[in-house]
Design a protein around this motif. Structure first.
Motif, PDB file in Angstrom:
ATOM      1  N   PRO A  55       0.382  -1.105  -0.153  1.00 32.71           N
ATOM      2  CA  PRO A  55      -0.567   0.074   0.046  1.00 32.71           C
ATOM      3  C   PRO A  55       0.805   1.264  -0.043  1.00 32.71           C
ATOM      4  CG  PRO A  55      -1.196  -1.914   1.338  1.00 32.71           C
ATOM      5  CD  PRO A  55       0.727  -2.092   1.593  1.00 32.71           C
ATOM      6  N   SER A  56       0.499   2.228  -0.726  1.00 32.79           N
ATOM      7  CA  SER A  56       1.372   3.571  -1.014  1.00 32.79           C
ATOM      8  C   SER A  56       1.140   3.851   0.423  1.00 32.79           C
ATOM      9  CB  SER A  56       1.028   4.243  -2.013  1.00 32.79           C
ATOM     10  OG  SER A  56      -0.455   4.281  -1.670  1.00 32.79           O
ATOM     11  N   SER A  57       0.244   3.858   0.871  1.00 28.84           N
ATOM     12  CA  SER A  57       0.530   4.823   2.463  1.00 28.84           C
ATOM     13  C   SER A  57       1.680   4.250   3.346  1.00 28.84           C
ATOM     14  CB  SER A  57      -1.036   4.515   3.419  1.00 28.84           C
ATOM     15  OG  SER A  57      -1.636   3.078   3.637  1.00 28.84           O
ATOM     16  N   LEU A  58       1.910   3.295   3.039  1.00 24.58           N
ATOM     17  CA  LEU A  58       2.752   2.950   4.000  1.00 24.58           C
ATOM     18  C   LEU A  58       4.494   2.625   4.328  1.00 24.58           C
ATOM     19  CD1 LEU A  58       3.631   0.506   5.930  1.00 24.58           C
ATOM     20  CD2 LEU A  58       4.364  -1.461   4.067  1.00 24.58           C
ATOM     21  N   TYR A  59       4.434   4.150   2.740  1.00 23.60           N
ATOM     22  CA  TYR A  59       5.651   4.872   3.290  1.00 23.60           C
ATOM     23  C   TYR A  59       5.827   6.234   3.792  1.00 23.60           C
ATOM     24  CZ  TYR A  59       6.160   0.968  -1.038  1.00 23.60           C
ATOM     25  OH  TYR A  59       6.214  -0.140  -2.206  1.00 23.60           O
ATOM     26  N   ASP A  60       4.812   6.609   4.011  1.00 24.08           N
ATOM     27  CA  ASP A  60       4.642   7.238   5.074  1.00 24.08           C
ATOM     28  C   ASP A  60       4.553   7.244   6.175  1.00 24.08           C
ATOM     29  OD1 ASP A  60       3.793   9.217   3.074  1.00 24.08           O
ATOM     30  OD2 ASP A  60       1.833   8.541   2.907  1.00 24.08           O
ATOM     31  N   VAL A  61       5.561   5.990   6.437  1.00 28.27           N
ATOM     32  CA  VAL A  61       5.304   5.403   8.258  1.00 28.27           C
ATOM     33  C   VAL A  61       6.698   6.181   8.625  1.00 28.27           C
ATOM     34  CG1 VAL A  61       5.233   3.468   9.931  1.00 28.27           C
ATOM     35  CG2 VAL A  61       3.167   3.885   8.126  1.00 28.27           C
ATOM     36  N   LYS A  62       7.439   7.520   9.054  1.00 28.28           N
ATOM     37  CA  LYS A  62       8.200   7.853   8.942  1.00 28.28           C
ATOM     38  C   LYS A  62       9.080   6.594   9.717  1.00 28.28           C
ATOM     39  CE  LYS A  62       8.441  12.147   6.812  1.00 28.28           C
ATOM     40  NZ  LYS A  62       7.586  13.100   6.733  1.00 28.28           N
TER      41      LYS A  62
END
Length: 284
Positions: free
Chosen positions: A175-182
Motif C-alpha cells: 500500500p502506498s500509505s505504508l511509505y509514509d510511516v517515518k
C-alpha cells in the motif's frame, strides 16, 4: 503513630494487590482461557484466584493492560471478546497453535502498542480495523497462513516501528500509505506473494534499519532511492523479479547481491561495475 501508618499502608497495598478487575475484563480473559483450551496450557490460570495472580496478565488499577501468553500451548481461536479489553497495551500470543481469524474488531483496542500473534496457524485477512490502532508500535503476524492484501490504510499507523508479516500468503501490492510511516525501523515482508513495484517513495521511511522483501513476486526497477536511507543496515530484496540498473553500493546492501528470478524461472544476478551508472545483467 508510625506503626499505625505502616499497618494502614500494608493493608492498602494488600487490598490493591487483590482488587477486583472490572467484570468485562475478567469475562474476556475467561473467554480466552476457555477458547484456547486453558486446561492444557503449560502454565494454567486458577480461575478461583484473583486476576492479579494469573500468569501473563498485568493490571493497572482494575484494568488489564497486558496479556503475554507466548509459547504456552494455546490451542483454538481468539474469541471476539478479546476486544473488550479496552485498556490493553500489549497482546502477545506468539508461538502457540492458535487458528482461525484475527478478530475483525481488533481496532477497538485503542491503547494497544504491541500486537504479536506470530508463529501460529491464523488464516484469513489482516482486518482493516488494525489501521485504527493509532498507538501501535509493534505489529508481528509472521509465520501464519494469512492471505489477501495488506489493508490500504496501514499507513495510518504513524507510530509503527516494527511490521513483521513474513512467511504468510499475502498478495497484492505494498500500500502506498505504508511509505509514509517515518517511524518504521523493521519492515519484514519476505516469503509472501506480493506483486507490483517498490515505489521510489520508500525514501520517506527515513528510520528504516532492516528491510526484507525476499521471495515475493515484485517487479520493475529497483529504486536507487534506497541508497538514501542512511539508517539501513540490513536489506534483502532478492528472489523477486526486479530488473534494471543497480549501483555497486545498492547491491552491497542486499544480502544476496540482488539475485532475481526472470520470467523463465531462472536466477538472474544483477551484477554491477564500479561505474555508478552502469550494470551488467547475467544469468547464473
Amino acid at each position: 503513630m508510625k506503626n499505625i501508618t505502616t499497618l494502614f499502608l500494608t493493608v492498602l497495598f494488600s487490598f490493591s494487590m487483590f482488587a477486583n478487575v472490572v467484570p468485562s475484563d475478567k469475562e474476556a480473559l475467561i473467554k480466552l482461557y476457555k477458547a484456547t483450551n486453558g486446561s492444557k496450557w503449560i502454565t494454567k490460570w486458577d480461575l478461583s484466584l484473583p486476576v492479579s495472580t494469573w500468569y501473563g496478565v498485568k493490571l493497572e488499577g482494575e484494568k488489564v493492560v497486558s496479556v503475554n501468553l507466548a509459547n504456552n500451548n494455546l490451542v483454538g481461536e481468539i474469541p471476539s471478546d478479546i476486544v473488550n479489553l479496552v485498556s490493553l497495551q500489549e497482546l502477545d500470543l506468539h508461538k502457540n497453535q492458535i487458528s482461525g481469524a484475527i478478530p475483525s474488531f481488533i481496532g477497538n483496542l485503542k491503547d494497544l502498542k504491541v500486537l504479536n500473534l506470530s508463529f501460529n496457524k491464523l488464516s484469513g485477512t489482516i482486518p482493516s480495523s488494525v489501521c485504527e490502532l493509532s498507538n501501535l508500535k509493534d505489529l508481528e503476524l509472521y509465520m501464519n497462513a494469512l492471505s489477501g492484501e495488506m489493508p490500504i490504510e496501514i499507513g495510518a499507523l504513524k507510530q509503527l516501528e516494527v511490521l513483521s508479516l513474513y512467511n504468510n500468503e499475502i498478495t497484492g501490492q505494498i500500500p502506498s500509505s505504508l511509505y509514509d510511516v517515518k517511524t518504521m525501523k523493521i519492515l519484514l515482508l519476505s516469503s509472501n506473494k506480493l506483486s507490483g513495484g517498490l515505489s521510489r517513495e520508500v525514501v520517506r521511511m527515513t528510520s528504516l534499519e532492516n528491510f526484507s522483501l525476499f521471495d515475493n513476486k515484485m517487479n520493475g526497477q529497483v529504486p536507487l532511492e534506497l541508497e538514501k536511507l542512511n539508517n539501513l543496515k540490513e536489506m534483502n530484496i532478492s528472489y523477486n523479479m526486479f530488473n534494471g540498473l543497480v549501483t555497486k553500493d545498492l547491491a552491497a546492501l542486499d544480502a544476496l547481491n540482488m539475485t532475481m528470478i526472470n520470467d523463465k524461472g531462472a536466477t538472474v544476478l544483477l551484477d554491477v561495475t564500479t561505474d555508478k551508472n552502469s550494470a551488467i545483467v547475467s544469468e547464473d
